[in-house]
Motif scaffolding. Structure first.
Motif, PDB file in Angstrom:
ATOM      1  N   SER A  53      49.207 -48.584 -28.339  1.00 60.27           N
ATOM      2  CA  SER A  53      48.318 -48.143 -27.337  1.00 60.27           C
ATOM      3  C   SER A  53      49.124 -46.973 -26.652  1.00 60.27           C
ATOM      4  O   SER A  53      50.052 -46.993 -26.244  1.00 60.27           O
ATOM      5  CB  SER A  53      48.113 -49.281 -26.285  1.00 60.27           C
ATOM      6  OG  SER A  53      46.866 -49.185 -25.870  1.00 60.27           O
ATOM      7  N   LEU A  54      48.311 -45.848 -26.561  1.00 63.58           N
ATOM      8  CA  LEU A  54      48.876 -44.674 -25.921  1.00 63.58           C
ATOM      9  C   LEU A  54      47.872 -44.323 -24.740  1.00 63.58           C
ATOM     10  O   LEU A  54      46.738 -44.065 -24.799  1.00 63.58           O
ATOM     11  CB  LEU A  54      48.581 -43.451 -26.816  1.00 63.58           C
ATOM     12  CG  LEU A  54      49.379 -43.603 -28.269  1.00 63.58           C
ATOM     13  CD1 LEU A  54      49.054 -42.549 -29.213  1.00 63.58           C
ATOM     14  CD2 LEU A  54      50.838 -43.851 -27.965  1.00 63.58           C
ATOM     15  N   ALA A  55      48.723 -43.668 -23.737  1.00 67.92           N
ATOM     16  CA  ALA A  55      48.011 -42.807 -22.715  1.00 67.92           C
ATOM     17  C   ALA A  55      48.537 -41.694 -22.535  1.00 67.92           C
ATOM     18  O   ALA A  55      49.822 -41.378 -22.488  1.00 67.92           O
ATOM     19  CB  ALA A  55      48.388 -43.692 -21.258  1.00 67.92           C
ATOM     20  N   ASP A  61      44.583 -48.195 -29.332  1.00 66.49           N
ATOM     21  CA  ASP A  61      43.825 -47.699 -28.299  1.00 66.49           C
ATOM     22  C   ASP A  61      44.401 -46.477 -27.941  1.00 66.49           C
ATOM     23  O   ASP A  61      45.597 -46.287 -27.735  1.00 66.49           O
ATOM     24  CB  ASP A  61      43.835 -48.643 -27.106  1.00 66.49           C
ATOM     25  CG  ASP A  61      42.439 -48.077 -25.920  1.00 66.49           C
ATOM     26  OD1 ASP A  61      41.671 -47.505 -26.771  1.00 66.49           O
ATOM     27  OD2 ASP A  61      42.714 -48.671 -25.053  1.00 66.49           O
ATOM     28  N   VAL A  83      43.952 -43.398 -24.892  1.00 63.34           N
ATOM     29  CA  VAL A  83      43.134 -42.936 -23.773  1.00 63.34           C
ATOM     30  C   VAL A  83      43.847 -41.628 -23.131  1.00 63.34           C
ATOM     31  O   VAL A  83      45.072 -41.523 -23.594  1.00 63.34           O
ATOM     32  CB  VAL A  83      42.958 -44.087 -22.772  1.00 63.34           C
ATOM     33  CG1 VAL A  83      42.386 -45.429 -23.254  1.00 63.34           C
ATOM     34  CG2 VAL A  83      44.490 -44.497 -22.278  1.00 63.34           C
ATOM     35  N   SER A  84      43.356 -41.023 -22.325  1.00 61.50           N
ATOM     36  CA  SER A  84      44.036 -39.979 -21.630  1.00 61.50           C
ATOM     37  C   SER A  84      44.464 -40.273 -20.350  1.00 61.50           C
ATOM     38  O   SER A  84      44.159 -41.353 -19.689  1.00 61.50           O
ATOM     39  CB  SER A  84      43.120 -38.691 -21.679  1.00 61.50           C
ATOM     40  OG  SER A  84      41.895 -39.198 -20.693  1.00 61.50           O
ATOM     41  N   THR A  85      45.605 -39.620 -20.049  1.00 60.66           N
ATOM     42  CA  THR A  85      45.979 -39.783 -18.350  1.00 60.66           C
ATOM     43  C   THR A  85      46.194 -38.350 -18.191  1.00 60.66           C
ATOM     44  O   THR A  85      46.496 -37.363 -18.786  1.00 60.66           O
ATOM     45  CB  THR A  85      47.252 -40.636 -18.495  1.00 60.66           C
ATOM     46  OG1 THR A  85      47.786 -40.788 -17.249  1.00 60.66           O
ATOM     47  CG2 THR A  85      48.408 -40.050 -19.587  1.00 60.66           C
ATOM     48  N   SER A  86      46.518 -37.904 -16.855  1.00 63.20           N
ATOM     49  CA  SER A  86      46.466 -36.868 -15.980  1.00 63.20           C
ATOM     50  C   SER A  86      47.901 -36.594 -16.110  1.00 63.20           C
ATOM     51  O   SER A  86      48.422 -35.619 -15.590  1.00 63.20           O
ATOM     52  CB  SER A  86      45.894 -37.019 -14.579  1.00 63.20           C
ATOM     53  OG  SER A  86      46.554 -37.903 -14.133  1.00 63.20           O
ATOM     54  N   ASP A  87      48.943 -37.655 -16.188  1.00 63.35           N
ATOM     55  CA  ASP A  87      50.321 -37.195 -16.317  1.00 63.35           C
ATOM     56  C   ASP A  87      51.149 -37.614 -17.125  1.00 63.35           C
ATOM     57  O   ASP A  87      51.276 -37.184 -18.226  1.00 63.35           O
ATOM     58  CB  ASP A  87      50.827 -37.942 -14.711  1.00 63.35           C
ATOM     59  CG  ASP A  87      51.914 -37.765 -14.245  1.00 63.35           C
ATOM     60  OD1 ASP A  87      52.204 -36.499 -13.952  1.00 63.35           O
ATOM     61  OD2 ASP A  87      52.937 -38.557 -14.056  1.00 63.35           O
ATOM     62  N   LYS A  88      52.201 -38.753 -17.347  1.00 64.02           N
ATOM     63  CA  LYS A  88      53.248 -39.123 -17.969  1.00 64.02           C
ATOM     64  C   LYS A  88      52.610 -39.765 -19.269  1.00 64.02           C
ATOM     65  O   LYS A  88      51.635 -40.386 -19.151  1.00 64.02           O
ATOM     66  CB  LYS A  88      54.293 -39.913 -17.334  1.00 64.02           C
ATOM     67  CG  LYS A  88      54.595 -39.359 -16.059  1.00 64.02           C
ATOM     68  CD  LYS A  88      55.454 -38.299 -16.400  1.00 64.02           C
ATOM     69  CE  LYS A  88      56.177 -37.666 -14.888  1.00 64.02           C
ATOM     70  NZ  LYS A  88      56.644 -36.487 -15.122  1.00 64.02           N
ATOM     71  N   VAL A 122      52.512 -42.438 -21.781  1.00 65.16           N
ATOM     72  CA  VAL A 122      52.933 -43.966 -21.933  1.00 65.16           C
ATOM     73  C   VAL A 122      52.560 -44.745 -23.213  1.00 65.16           C
ATOM     74  O   VAL A 122      51.478 -44.496 -23.620  1.00 65.16           O
ATOM     75  CB  VAL A 122      52.378 -45.038 -20.791  1.00 65.16           C
ATOM     76  CG1 VAL A 122      52.575 -46.209 -21.000  1.00 65.16           C
ATOM     77  CG2 VAL A 122      52.664 -44.209 -19.363  1.00 65.16           C
ATOM     78  N   THR A 136      52.872 -47.916 -25.835  1.00 66.62           N
ATOM     79  CA  THR A 136      52.851 -49.161 -25.708  1.00 66.62           C
ATOM     80  C   THR A 136      52.741 -49.545 -27.155  1.00 66.62           C
ATOM     81  O   THR A 136      52.109 -49.406 -27.773  1.00 66.62           O
ATOM     82  CB  THR A 136      52.172 -49.961 -24.893  1.00 66.62           C
ATOM     83  OG1 THR A 136      52.259 -49.547 -23.616  1.00 66.62           O
ATOM     84  CG2 THR A 136      52.244 -51.496 -24.748  1.00 66.62           C
TER      85      THR A 136
END
Lengths: 325, 325
Positions: free
Chosen positions: B87-89, B121, B123-128, B130, B132
């Protein structure tokens, strides 16, 4: 926050499933799988400001939803959710009681399904909260409801109502407002913040001969596309049959977009043979589980998903709906 | 980046385990557990700027390590790693090829253990960033190496060498430098960036009558504390027996701190009866797997972990080492 104290405080005092041999407290969890079942496993991540905002979601809400969306994936396989593991990247400013509240939100839902928390990881981050939940379930061997099982002439169905989660988000973001009572406003908002996975319907589907099934995370159109692609069929749905809350059209002129592309309803949509549909519908009726026929499966054509309205027949694209744009 | 294209590009073309019934491409993965085994499951999260920095870790390195630290947890139970879910952000600025490179880093290690990627999974993130990873493995029923199994008079052992990962990080952060060749510098750096989980030693331990086992993620002292607490014993180790790389003392006066508290070595430490130790040591020797006796287990006292040096006998605290402070 001391990680060891936190682990201690979230470790369940009771275990529902005797098949858990080692839960939280070692390098990994250990459990014994039953004979005659297949293990189901899925993982989903929610990111602050992408999937939720702290301005309107409490830690309990976030925990609840992070587990719910994974249980929904198990439901969409026709399975029984059993265990979950939680991995958190928590901003430094969060307090221990906020983190515990997130676990309490998960526990509220886990109790309903007698699920056991068996592991996880909590790390700090300098920025956004990232919540990853892994859920493990089981389904009787050969009874999983796969996307690839649709066949021409199947009935297409959907549970509950669609578009309400997008409506709730729209209300939360103040893009829409409800003309009347706050009761309905709260209803839509709860549909967004605390979705109810459809485990019981999934279980009924697993009893049927053959059900192609998806949960609605990305929107009805996108989920039907996935079934059509995996099964090499076309799916035709009738706009007039789509189940929406009677107040939905009052909220915003975009309501049809919400129903087709809004997503996050975490209802189930699928296809089943005509013979088995009658049984499924009756069983759902008996258990007061809302389910509705919305179309039928055709031989494969150029269009994966077709929408019939009063005026026209159109191809539905596999687009999602970007809520934060 | 199109999520569907990405999923397509990372979906494995071959599956090692025939027990995988459905891999990537449905709501969840399905597999059939073997008879006579227990399932092992663990999850770990790595966060940019907390666990790694993009200034020195490539996407491949990050993927490799995220999987390695989870395999290490399976090794610490004496198990065989089988499946993983990711799972990646991912920050918006990441390109699709960088994301794929992360998966390639994981795949490099997964191939070694014939592990199958069965879900996840993105998903995108605006920052760092992550990352899992969830890993599922198995161990023969009743043969798991639990923390609670230590008994007085057991031998305490550790595999490989300790402190090298902390040394590598120190070199990466330019807090230390190696006086001579770049070969050793790279060695320590690789120990930090690409840890080698000790699956083979874990498997040998699972053959023994009774082994208490932990992997060294938080540092030797912390891991031994966990075994001592779970088993209600005290553990005494001898400083002169701790296996460190001969160049470690040259790097920094903190080298003993690194060995005891540095962590991230992902070696195994554990306890075993005297009779079984001889067999384990011989088997490791035969397979050229480094393992060393470092102390013994005592009846429980006030001190969970005791360090004997030439000068004194001292209590070791359960402290970790905060690398980025």
């Amino acid at each position: 926050m001391d990680e060891f104290d936190l682990i201690n405080s979230i470790t369940p005092r009771t275990i529902h499933h005797s098949s858990v041999d080692v839960g939280i407290g070692d390098d990994a969890a250990l459990y014994t799988a039953k004979n005659g079942v297949q293990e189901i496993v899925c993982v989903d991540t929610m990111v602050e400001d992408v999937h939720f905002k702290l301005s309107y979601s409490s830690p309990e809400d976030i925990g609840y939803k992070a587990l719910a969306i994974n249980i929904s994936d198990i439901a969409a396989m026709g399975g029984i959710p059993k265990f979950y593991l939680v991995s958190l990247a928590v901003p430094l400013k969060w307090t221990e009681s906020e983190i515990k509240a997130m676990y309490e939100g998960m526990n509220e839902l886990a109790k309903l399904y007698c699920m056991d928390l068996i592991g996880g990881d909590t790390v700090s981050t300098s920025d956004k909260l990232v919540v990853t939940v892994t859920v493990i379930g089981e389904v009787e061997k050969g009874r999983a409801c796969l996307r690839s099982l649709a066949k021409p002439n199947d009935i297409v169905f959907v549970t509950g109502e669609i578009g309400s989660s997008a409506a709730g988000l729209s209300l939360l973001l103040k893009e829409s407002s409800h003309p009347e009572t706050s009761f309905e406003t709260n209803y839509f908002i709860n549909r967004h913040k605390r979705p109810q996975p459809r485990v019981s319907v999934g279980r009924l589907c697993s009893n049927a001969q053959r059900v192609a099934l998806n949960d609605i995370s990305d929107g009805l159109a996108s989920e039907l596309h996935e079934i059509a692609e995996s099964s090499s069929v076309s799916i035709e749905i009738d706009e007039s049959l789509l189940p929406v809350h009677p107040d939905l059209p009052k909220l915003n002129s975009k309501w049809k977009e919400w129903a087709l592309f809004g997503g996050e309803d975490f209802e189930l949509t699928g296809t089943i043979s005509k013979e088995d549909w009658d049984v499924l519908e009756q069983e759902c009726c008996r258990l007061q589980l809302p389910i509705k026929k919305i179309g039928c499966v055709r031989e494969k054509t150029e269009s994966n998903v077709i929408l019939k309205t009063e005026e026209e027949t159109m191809t539905l694209e596999k687009k999602g709906y970007n809520h934060f744009k």
